[in-house]
Motif scaffolding. Sequence first.
Motif, PDB file in Angstrom:
ATOM      1  N   ASP A  70       0.830  -1.212   0.000  1.00 40.65           N
ATOM      2  CA  ASP A  70       0.000   0.000   0.000  1.00 40.65           C
ATOM      3  C   ASP A  70       0.864   1.261   0.000  1.00 40.65           C
ATOM      4  O   ASP A  70       0.594   2.225  -0.727  1.00 40.65           O
ATOM      5  CB  ASP A  70      -0.922   0.005   1.223  1.00 40.65           C
ATOM      6  N   THR A 128       1.198   4.040  -3.045  1.00 47.39           N
ATOM      7  CA  THR A 128       0.715   5.400  -2.796  1.00 47.39           C
ATOM      8  C   THR A 128       1.842   6.417  -2.653  1.00 47.39           C
ATOM      9  O   THR A 128       1.707   7.566  -3.085  1.00 47.39           O
ATOM     10  CB  THR A 128      -0.163   5.446  -1.540  1.00 47.39           C
ATOM     11  N   ARG A 129       2.971   6.013  -2.067  1.00 46.84           N
ATOM     12  CA  ARG A 129       4.054   6.953  -1.809  1.00 46.84           C
ATOM     13  C   ARG A 129       5.253   6.769  -2.730  1.00 46.84           C
ATOM     14  O   ARG A 129       6.048   7.692  -2.917  1.00 46.84           O
ATOM     15  CB  ARG A 129       4.553   6.814  -0.358  1.00 46.84           C
ATOM     16  N   THR A 164       9.262   5.477   0.910  1.00 49.04           N
ATOM     17  CA  THR A 164       8.749   4.611   1.970  1.00 49.04           C
ATOM     18  C   THR A 164       9.905   4.103   2.821  1.00 49.04           C
ATOM     19  O   THR A 164      10.933   3.671   2.292  1.00 49.04           O
ATOM     20  CB  THR A 164       7.998   3.408   1.374  1.00 49.04           C
ATOM     21  N   THR A 210      -4.358  -3.161  -6.925  1.00 48.64           N
ATOM     22  CA  THR A 210      -3.190  -2.767  -6.140  1.00 48.64           C
ATOM     23  C   THR A 210      -1.999  -3.657  -6.456  1.00 48.64           C
ATOM     24  O   THR A 210      -0.868  -3.181  -6.602  1.00 48.64           O
ATOM     25  CB  THR A 210      -3.506  -2.823  -4.633  1.00 48.64           C
TER      26      THR A 210
END
Length: 207
Positions: free
Chosen positions: A31, A35-36, A41, A114
Amino acid sequence: MSARHGRTGRPPQTEARRTEIRREIARAAVDLFVTRGVARTTGEQIGEAVGLSARTVWRYFPSKESCVTPLFSEGIDTVTAFLREWPPGEPLERAAARWLAAAPAVAGGPDRATVGALVRLTRTEPALRAVWLQTYDEAEPAFARALAERAGLPPDDLRVTIRAAMFNAALRAAVEHHAWHDEPSAAGAGLEATLSRALAVAAEGVE
């Protein structure tokens, strides 16, 4: 002398609990990566997402990129089980269609869109791609054992080795093709159709 015997402190974790913790870390990592981005991360962020310290995360995985290994491995385990259960004499296309229709998403795992986004990241993130390719490298012997059982051949038979390599390459190519070329909205049926076609090509001549 102390009368106490045995271990003290927290009881040892069961293997099932260790597996679940690895899955929790993997879900958080994917995730965050999606998203990042991988570079932005950190191990601290992955741990925080599941209520663990970064130190604990590193006890389970050697790097942040390797945190996604369980998600890749679970897909390989599912395919291995399918190859082991594929009845001799049944066309692979029919068996694969039945398997893909019945295969549920992993409970609590990320959705296919995802996972598709994660696979797309393997195209631009060398460390993540290394984890992706390592998963398939480790999958090939498992595929060979499953196909050998099905055919009644030893697992080191050349025919089994070649067929396992063909299935392995077909699966990876299909997942990558779908992730890199198809629209995210087609993550369900589109992936199933791509996998079915790839497996049918790899199975040509296999009875």
